[in-house]
Design an enzyme around this catalytic site. Structure first.
Site, PDB file in Angstrom:
ATOM      1  N   HIS A  24       0.849  -1.201   0.000  1.00  0.00           N
ATOM      2  CA  HIS A  24       0.000   0.000   0.000  1.00  0.00           C
ATOM      3  C   HIS A  24       0.880   1.244   0.000  1.00  0.00           C
ATOM      4  CE1 HIS A  24      -2.899  -2.837   2.295  1.00  0.00           C
ATOM      5  NE2 HIS A  24      -3.130  -2.911   0.989  1.00  0.00           N
ATOM      6  N   CYS A 130     -14.727 -18.318  -3.611  1.00  0.00           N
ATOM      7  CA  CYS A 130     -13.728 -18.354  -2.541  1.00  0.00           C
ATOM      8  C   CYS A 130     -13.895 -17.110  -1.676  1.00  0.00           C
ATOM      9  CB  CYS A 130     -12.308 -18.411  -3.112  1.00  0.00           C
ATOM     10  SG  CYS A 130     -11.064 -18.167  -1.813  1.00  0.00           S
ATOM     11  N   CYS A 133     -10.704 -14.851  -1.650  1.00  0.00           N
ATOM     12  CA  CYS A 133     -10.535 -13.959  -2.812  1.00  0.00           C
ATOM     13  C   CYS A 133     -11.708 -13.012  -2.946  1.00  0.00           C
ATOM     14  CB  CYS A 133     -10.502 -14.741  -4.124  1.00  0.00           C
ATOM     15  SG  CYS A 133      -9.197 -15.931  -4.250  1.00  0.00           S
TER      16      CYS A 133
HETATM   17  N1  MSP Z   1      -9.602  -3.048  -3.089  1.00  0.00           N
HETATM   18  C1  MSP Z   1      -8.913  -3.651  -4.200  1.00  0.00           C
HETATM   19  C2  MSP Z   1      -8.619  -2.653  -5.281  1.00  0.00           C
HETATM   20  C3  MSP Z   1      -9.788  -1.911  -5.823  1.00  0.00           C
HETATM   21  S1  MSP Z   1      -9.312  -0.578  -6.833  1.00  0.00           S
HETATM   22  C4  MSP Z   1     -10.763   0.040  -7.418  1.00  0.00           C
HETATM   23  C5  MSP Z   1      -7.612  -4.238  -3.676  1.00  0.00           C
HETATM   24  N2  MSP Z   1      -7.139  -3.787  -2.509  1.00  0.00           N
HETATM   25  S2  MSP Z   1      -5.796  -4.261  -1.777  1.00  0.00           S
HETATM   26  O1  MSP Z   1      -5.795  -3.683  -0.453  1.00  0.00           O
HETATM   27  O2  MSP Z   1      -5.647  -5.674  -1.863  1.00  0.00           O
HETATM   28  O3  MSP Z   1      -4.657  -3.536  -2.565  1.00  0.00           O
HETATM   29  C6  MSP Z   1      -4.149  -4.021  -3.761  1.00  0.00           C
HETATM   30  C7  MSP Z   1      -3.099  -3.060  -4.236  1.00  0.00           C
HETATM   31  O4  MSP Z   1      -2.148  -2.814  -3.184  1.00  0.00           O
HETATM   32  C8  MSP Z   1      -2.261  -3.613  -5.362  1.00  0.00           C
HETATM   33  O5  MSP Z   1      -2.825  -3.428  -6.615  1.00  0.00           O
HETATM   34  C9  MSP Z   1      -1.017  -2.785  -5.206  1.00  0.00           C
HETATM   35  O6  MSP Z   1      -1.269  -1.494  -5.715  1.00  0.00           O
HETATM   36  C10 MSP Z   1      -0.849  -2.753  -3.708  1.00  0.00           C
HETATM   37  N3  MSP Z   1      -0.118  -3.919  -3.223  1.00  0.00           N
HETATM   38  C11 MSP Z   1      -0.606  -4.903  -2.407  1.00  0.00           C
HETATM   39  N4  MSP Z   1       0.404  -5.795  -2.159  1.00  0.00           N
HETATM   40  C12 MSP Z   1       1.514  -5.424  -2.821  1.00  0.00           C
HETATM   41  C13 MSP Z   1       2.861  -5.834  -2.808  1.00  0.00           C
HETATM   42  N5  MSP Z   1       3.294  -6.886  -2.156  1.00  0.00           N
HETATM   43  N6  MSP Z   1       3.747  -5.076  -3.523  1.00  0.00           N
HETATM   44  C14 MSP Z   1       3.399  -3.908  -4.133  1.00  0.00           C
HETATM   45  N7  MSP Z   1       2.141  -3.490  -4.118  1.00  0.00           N
HETATM   46  C15 MSP Z   1       1.118  -4.346  -3.734  1.00  0.00           C
HETATM   47  O7  MSP Z   1      -7.060  -5.063  -4.369  1.00  0.00           O
END
Ligand code: MSP
Length: 475
Positions: A24, A130, A133
């Site tokens: 994040h 799931c 997911c």
């Molecule tokens: N809520 C959805 C996104 C909806 S957008 C309309 C989601 N949230 S999440 O909390 O899982 O965040 C996913 C995003 O966090 C990834 O796309 C990325 O931008 C960031 N990251 C989450 N884990 C990450 C890493 N290990 N490394 C880099 N960024 C990654 O999916």
């Protein structure tokens, strides 16, 4: 990068079902650097981030703590905001999808438009769901009958859903991506998107029955159904600008989305299709970064390889963490980080490197210049620096800055100002003043990346004083 008078940039909205983590922090930081860069150029900029709150995981996390969802969310959202404060994330708005005033009207308007376009229909859905997911999986996704990400057997569900006619938009989206009307960076993600489209798009479930999912936005005209993920989450990028409630900031649209590669298709296919159906412009740019791993693995509590951004920030400070994430994490590929690699880079390039250079030049200036060097006129940014940023190669922009740091160091070693000032004071002062001007430019280039350091360098130069140690060595 943008042929517009203004610049709009967004992070994904994050799931607030646990504390914010390095991933994040990373997405938000990339956005922040680009937002600050545009502001520095005088471009009107709007930077959006927020949380994706209608998820079963939030309900579960709240239940585990015996809290109401609202109560639980207040705590987690505050942690995201803390992270942003500590990391210097200069967002303009933090949107929360549970916000009935800011977000809901636009999500409902979006649904109504899709419906009016004839792209929403009700049908029976049968699938493997799931909970981990929060999505339906296909047989192909399973490993040994289980979801590979969550090691659990998915539930077989049959239910009524509203579907969105994604398939109808295949050709149009394909063309818009091929022609770079919607630019997808890097090319490998563009190709991945095209391959996915070529594999054939199926219509997507856009709602779930209320009794399965009650925490969310009710489907207009059918309160027995709740919007499921897509309209609810993706629409945030425009509801934040006032879509569905006055449109006060819609002039910023279309903008640029920064996402991780894990949510590629949603952004490069689903979202454009929804916008086409709703007759709204498509995003201009989608920048897709890689994922951060630690010790070669996805960070996880059980593996004990989690690097907590708050811990690093407490130990090293805002700009050191920003430095490391931008320069030592590859913007497009997966990157591995460890606490050791962090410390090494810190000592070599911040405590030595930059910190040492600032101390050397400003000590010379303080001791030998009678007054501050006249505020150096802002020079154009060097072409290489601009090019790197505009190609989103932020790590290369940082390499360029550090090449300049190194060149300045070499010049000091070679031209020996501390000796020259004794033998030929006038020439010595000229040389030192030149070094200060060069350092000023380094400080300016650092502005979007390391804003506090940039400010300290500027202040030191304007006061003609060596600042306190910027980056104390760590053992
Ligand atoms: N809520 C959805 C996104 C909806 S957008 C309309 C989601 N949230 S999440 O909390 O899982 O965040 C996913 C995003 O966090 C990834 O796309 C990325 O931008 C960031 N990251 C989450 N884990 C990450 C890493 N290990 N490394 C880099 N960024 C990654 O999916």
């Amino acid at each position: 990068m943008e042929n517009k008078k203004n610049f709009y940039i967004t992070t994904p909205i994050f799931y607030p079902n646990a504390n914010p983590h390095m991933g994040h922090a990373y997405s938000s930081l990339l956005c922040d650097v680009l937002a600050r860069y545009h502001r520095l150029l005088g471009v009107e900029t709007y930077f959006l981030t927020g949380t994706d709150e209608h998820t079963e995981k939030v309900v579960q996390a709240a239940m585990e703590r015996n809290q109401a969802a609202d109560e639980y969310l207040e705590v987690i959202v505050a942690r995201f905001k803390n992270l942003y404060a500590e990391l210097g994330i200069s967002y303009d708005q933090f949107i929360r999808t549970s916000d009935r005033t800011i977000h809901w009207p636009g999500a409902i308007e979006m649904w109504n438009r899709l419906f009016a376009a004839g792209d929403i229909y009700k049908a029976k859905y049968e699938g493997l769901y799931c909970v981990g997911c929060e999505s339906f999986l296909t047989e192909k996704d399973l490993v040994g009958g289980m979801c590979p990400d969550h090691s659990r057997v998915p539930e077989r569900v049959t239910e009524e859903n509203y579907f969105f006619r994604l398939s109808k938009y295949s050709d149009e989206i394909r063309k818009l991506i091929l022609s770079d009307t919607v630019q997808i960076f890097p090319a490998v993600r563009k190709n991945e998107t095209l391959a996915f489209i070529d594999g054939g798009l199926k219509d997507v479930s856009f709602s779930r029955p209320n009794e399965k999912m009650s925490w969310g936005i009710p489907v207009p005209g059918d309160p027995g159904q709740t919007m499921y993920i897509w309209v609810d989450a993706l629409t945030n990028y425009i509801t934040a600008l006032g879509f569905g409630r006055g449109e006060e900031n819609m002039r910023f649209w279309p903008g640029m989305h920064i996402i991780g590669k894990d949510i590629l298709r949603f952004h490069t296919i689903f979202w454009p299709a929804m916008l086409l159906s709703a007759k709204i412009q498509l995003p201009r740019t989608i920048l897709v970064h890689g994922l951060i791993t630690s010790e070669g693995k996805k960070m996880s509590k059980t593996l004990g390889n989690v690097i907590d951004p708050f811990e690093l920030l407490a130990e090293y400070g805002t700009d050191a963490v920003r430095y490391f994430l931008v320069r030592h994490v590859h913007p497009f590929e997966d990157s591995d980080i460890t606490k050791e690699s962090f410390k090494e880079a810190y000592n070599a390039n911040l405590a030595n490197g930059l910190g040492n250079l600032v101390a050397r030049v400003m000590k010379l200036a303080e001791d030998n210049l009678p007054a501050p060097v006249e505020r150096p006129a802002p020079k154009e940014f060097p072409e290489e620096y601009v090019k790197a940023i505009e190609a989103f190669e932020l790590n290369h922009a940082m390499d360029f800055i550090w090449n300049n740091v190194q060149k300045l160091d070499e010049r000091i070693t070679k031209e020996e100002p501390f000796k020259l000032i004794k033998s030929k004071p006038e020439a010595g002062r000229v040389l030192i003043a030149e070094l200060v001007v060069e350092l000023y430019q380094v400080g300016r280039m650092l502005n979007p990346f390391m804003p506090e350091t940039s400010k300290k360098i500027k202040e030191a130069i304007l006061a003609n004083k060596k600042p306190e140690t910027l980056f104390p060595r760590k053992d």
